[in-house]
Enzyme design. Structure first.
Site, PDB file in Angstrom:
ATOM      1  N   PRO A   1     -11.560 -10.197  -3.745  1.00  0.00           N
ATOM      2  CG  PRO A   1     -12.707 -11.115  -1.938  1.00  0.00           C
ATOM      3  CD  PRO A   1     -11.381 -11.131  -2.627  1.00  0.00           C
ATOM      4  CD  GLU A   2     -11.522  -5.420  -7.934  1.00  0.00           C
ATOM      5  OE1 GLU A   2     -11.902  -4.276  -8.269  1.00  0.00           O
ATOM      6  OE2 GLU A   2     -11.052  -6.231  -8.763  1.00  0.00           O
TER       7      GLU A   2
ATOM      8  NE  ARG B   1      -3.963 -18.883  -3.747  1.00  0.00           N
ATOM      9  CZ  ARG B   1      -3.538 -18.227  -4.831  1.00  0.00           C
ATOM     10  NH1 ARG B   1      -4.399 -17.556  -5.578  1.00  0.00           N
ATOM     11  NH2 ARG B   1      -2.265 -18.231  -5.171  1.00  0.00           N
TER      12      ARG B   1
ATOM     13  NE  ARG C   1       2.863   7.936  -9.942  1.00  0.00           N
ATOM     14  CZ  ARG C   1       2.469   6.915  -9.171  1.00  0.00           C
ATOM     15  NH1 ARG C   1       1.477   7.074  -8.299  1.00  0.00           N
ATOM     16  NH2 ARG C   1       3.057   5.752  -9.252  1.00  0.00           N
TER      17      ARG C   1
END
Length: 290
Positions: A2-3, A112, A155
Site C-alpha cells: 500500500p502506498e 506475510r 542525483r
C-alpha cells in the site's frame, strides 16, 4: 505494498470508527509483529487507554491516544486493519485484536507478517520506526519544485528510483511513481540530474495532483471496506500505465513498454515519455566525445 493513497484511505475509514473508544483488552497471537516495546509491555501500557485522532505520515498510520501516547503502524506488503463486531468471523492471519468498550474490535491481520506496530509514550523519542527519517509530505503546501531539485537534482540515479526514496518524498512507491512520470511526460530511466527546471516544476504539480486523484478514487464506505475485508478499495481500474504493459497508451495508443529500474518494474509510453530518445542521444554524444 500500500502506498500513500491506500494508507490515507485506511486512515479515513478506521480513524472515525475508533475515536473516543477505550481499549478493554488486547490479544496478541504473533508477538513478533510488535516491534517496540515487548508484547507484554505493549498490552499493559495500552489497556484502558482511549483512542483519539488517527493521522498518516507517508506510508505510516499513527493512532494517537488521549494520554499523548501513540501507536505507529506500518502495513508493509499485506497488513490490514479492520473494525469489526465482536462476533465477526476472524481472518486466518489475525495477529492482534484490540477489544473496545462499545463491543467492537480493531483487528490487525497480515498474511506475510512483515507489518509492524510501535507504541511510543508521550515524550518518548521515535528512534524505532524510521518515521522520523521521512522526507516531505507530497500533499503539504511547501512541497515545491525548489525542494525536489534541492533533494534530487544532483542525483545520477533514475528519476523513477528517486521518487520512491522515502527520505526525499514520503509515501510514493512503485505504482504511483509510474503514474506520476506518465502524467508528467518524463522517461522513468532519466537520471534525476538531467531534469530541467521546467520538469521539476511539472513534477511538483503532478505529484500532489495524481496522489489526490487516487485518494478520491479510493473513497469507500466503512461498510464496503469491511465487506471486502479491506482488500478491494485500491485504484486498479484507474491506473493508466502501471500493470498495463503491451496495452495501448491511453493518450496516444502506442503500446506501453516495461523495463526494470533498480530491481523494480516500470511501465511507460515510449511516445508520450520521449525522454528515452533524448536521453539515449545525449548519452551517445557524450560517449563519442570521450
Amino acid at each position: 505494498m500500500p502506498e500513500l493513497p491506500e494508507i490515507e484511505t485506511v486512515k479515513r475509514i478506521i480513524g472515525p470508527q475508533i475515536r473516543g473508544l477505550a481499549i478493554e483488552s488486547i490479544s496478541v497471537r504473533r508477538p513478533e509483529v510488535i516491534a517496540h516495546p515487548a508484547a507484554d509491555e505493549f498490552c499493559r501500557r495500552l489497556r484502558g487507554q482511549t483512542f483519539d485522532a488517527t493521522t498518516r505520515r507517508g506510508k505510516f498510520l499513527v493512532i494517537r491516544l488521549e494520554s499523548g501516547d501513540k501507536v505507529i503502524i506500518h502495513l508493509r506488503m499485506t497488513g490490514c486493519l479492520l473494525v469489526t463486531p465482536a462476533d465477526y468471523p476472524e481472518e486466518k492471519h489475525t495477529h492482534i485484536v484490540f477489544r473496545m468498550d462499545n463491543g467492537k474490535a480493531l483487528r490487525f491481520s497480515d498474511t506475510r507478517r512483515f507489518g509492524r506496530l510501535w507504541l511510543l509514550q508521550k515524550e518518548e523519542a521515535d528512534t524505532y520506526s524510521g518515521m522520523e527519517r521521512l522526507g516531505k509530505e507530497p500533499l503539504s503546501p511547501d512541497f515545491t519544485a525548489e525542494y525536489l531539485a534541492s533533494k534530487l537534482g544532483k542525483r545520477k540515479k533514475a528519476v523513477k528510483e528517486c521518487l520512491m526514496e522515502q527520505g526525499a518524498i514520503a509515501g510514493i512507491g512503485n505504482i504511483y511513481s509510474d503514474e506520476i512520470l506518465f502524467a508528467a511526460g518524463i522517461y522513468p530511466a532519466r537520471p534525476a540530474n538531467s531534469l530541467t527546471g521546467e520538469e521539476w516544476e511539472r513534477l511538483a504539480e503532478v505529484i500532489p495532483e495524481r496522489l489526490s486523484f487516487f485518494i478520491r478514487k479510493n473513497e469507500i464506505s466503512p461498510e464496503e471496506y469491511l465487506e471486502t475485508k479491506g482488500r478491494d478499495y485500491r485504484n486498479t481500474p484507474f491506473l493508466q500505465v502501471y500493470g498495463h504493459e503491451g496495452e495501448p497508451c491511453p493518450t496516444c495508443k502506442t503500446s506501453l513498454c516495461r523495463m526494470v529500474i533498480g530491481g523494480r518494474s516500470s511501465t511507460y509510453c515510449p511516445s508520450c515519455q520521449q525522454g528515452d530518445k533524448e536521453f539515449n542521444e545525449s548519452r551517445k554524444t557524450k560517449e563519442q566525445t570521450v
